[in-house]
Design an enzyme around this catalytic site. Sequence first.
Site, mmCIF file in Angstrom:
data_model
loop_
_atom_site.group_PDB
_atom_site.id
_atom_site.type_symbol
_atom_site.label_atom_id
_atom_site.label_comp_id
_atom_site.label_asym_id
_atom_site.label_seq_id
_atom_site.Cartn_x
_atom_site.Cartn_y
_atom_site.Cartn_z
ATOM 1 N N ASP A 91 -61.121 -38.237 -0.954
ATOM 2 C CA ASP A 91 -60.590 -39.506 -1.461
ATOM 3 C C ASP A 91 -61.631 -40.254 -2.280
ATOM 4 O O ASP A 91 -62.718 -40.537 -1.801
ATOM 5 C CB ASP A 91 -60.123 -40.391 -0.291
ATOM 6 C CG ASP A 91 -59.044 -39.692 0.524
ATOM 7 O OD1 ASP A 91 -58.073 -39.240 -0.095
ATOM 8 O OD2 ASP A 91 -59.192 -39.593 1.756
ATOM 9 N N ASP A 141 -67.911 -41.485 -2.406
ATOM 10 C CA ASP A 141 -67.838 -42.830 -3.002
ATOM 11 C C ASP A 141 -68.070 -43.948 -1.993
ATOM 12 O O ASP A 141 -68.094 -45.111 -2.380
ATOM 13 C CB ASP A 141 -66.477 -43.036 -3.682
ATOM 14 C CG ASP A 141 -65.338 -42.991 -2.686
ATOM 15 O OD1 ASP A 141 -65.285 -42.042 -1.876
ATOM 16 O OD2 ASP A 141 -64.501 -43.917 -2.697
ATOM 17 N N ASP A 183 -66.598 -35.011 -0.973
ATOM 18 C CA ASP A 183 -65.602 -35.888 -0.376
ATOM 19 C C ASP A 183 -64.272 -35.712 -1.139
ATOM 20 O O ASP A 183 -64.277 -35.289 -2.293
ATOM 21 C CB ASP A 183 -66.125 -37.328 -0.487
ATOM 22 C CG ASP A 183 -65.114 -38.371 -0.081
ATOM 23 O OD1 ASP A 183 -64.326 -38.114 0.847
ATOM 24 O OD2 ASP A 183 -65.127 -39.462 -0.688
HETATM 25 N N1 UMP Z 1 -59.155 -45.449 4.229
HETATM 26 C C1 UMP Z 1 -58.756 -46.353 5.151
HETATM 27 N N2 UMP Z 1 -58.669 -47.653 4.760
HETATM 28 C C2 UMP Z 1 -58.986 -48.055 3.526
HETATM 29 C C3 UMP Z 1 -59.414 -47.103 2.589
HETATM 30 C C4 UMP Z 1 -59.492 -45.788 2.986
HETATM 31 O O1 UMP Z 1 -58.457 -46.001 6.276
HETATM 32 O O2 UMP Z 1 -58.871 -49.243 3.240
HETATM 33 C C5 UMP Z 1 -59.204 -44.056 4.652
HETATM 34 C C6 UMP Z 1 -58.490 -43.150 3.715
HETATM 35 C C7 UMP Z 1 -59.188 -41.858 3.856
HETATM 36 C C8 UMP Z 1 -60.527 -42.247 4.408
HETATM 37 O O3 UMP Z 1 -58.511 -41.016 4.767
HETATM 38 O O4 UMP Z 1 -60.499 -43.618 4.748
HETATM 39 C C9 UMP Z 1 -61.590 -42.047 3.391
HETATM 40 O O5 UMP Z 1 -62.528 -41.301 3.980
HETATM 41 P P1 UMP Z 1 -63.657 -40.564 3.153
HETATM 42 O O6 UMP Z 1 -63.387 -40.759 1.685
HETATM 43 O O7 UMP Z 1 -64.918 -41.226 3.627
HETATM 44 O O8 UMP Z 1 -63.554 -39.128 3.519
#
Ligand code: UMP
Length: 199
Positions: A12, A145, A10
């Site tokens: 983020d 995460d 992943d």
């Molecule tokens: N994200 C949101 N809202 C939040 C936190 C994160 O939209 O409050 C988004 C940011 C990233 C994605 O693009 O979610 C995270 O996705 P993964 O880590 O599951 O790939």
Amino acid sequence: SSRNLRVLLDMDGVLADFEGQFLKRFREKYPHDPFVPLDERSGFYVTKQYYALGQDIGTKAFGIYEEKGFFLDLQPIDGAIEAAREMAEMEGVDVYICTSPIKKYTHCVVEKYQWLDKHLGKEWMERMILTRDKTVINGDLLIDDKPNITGGMNPPKWQHVLFTSYHNRDVVLQDGQIRLDGWLPHSRWRDILEQKRQE
Ligand code: UMP
């Protein structure tokens, strides 16, 4: 077995410090508004916690990661770049990046590619998987995460390695999940890969 181990990483919260950058930008832009310190974060969605402080705060929080430059400027998580490189060079291991772009894709999607290029290089473009449904992606391990990853494929093929972040420190592991408390020391993630390879 003779086939390669497929590891999905992943971005983020695992390779890139979304939480740290979010807080920094929010406080710069809205110095007089309430905020959530990192050690008080809980729940995967940072916006959900900010909406609880007030509708207007939630809307402001939402806007932070929709801005141009937000995803490109994320700092790498400690040890992440070195770990990704080392993992990709391991014999019998195939590494992919598996990340969900936000729905407002304008900056996010291109900046995710730019970030990968900037920190890991052009050859990593081959490894990029963008999807809003990670359950349909084939892999042996998904290092992520987000505690509860659901979608169209149930169960998914991969085993979920929950990568520790501020928001998931107190989350109880579900069946089959294992935890990875950061990229350092490297022996931790290497042990998880070795274990999986022996299954
Ligand atoms: N994200 C949101 N809202 C939040 C936190 C994160 O939209 O409050 C988004 C940011 C990233 C994605 O693009 O979610 C995270 O996705 P993964 O880590 O599951 O790939």
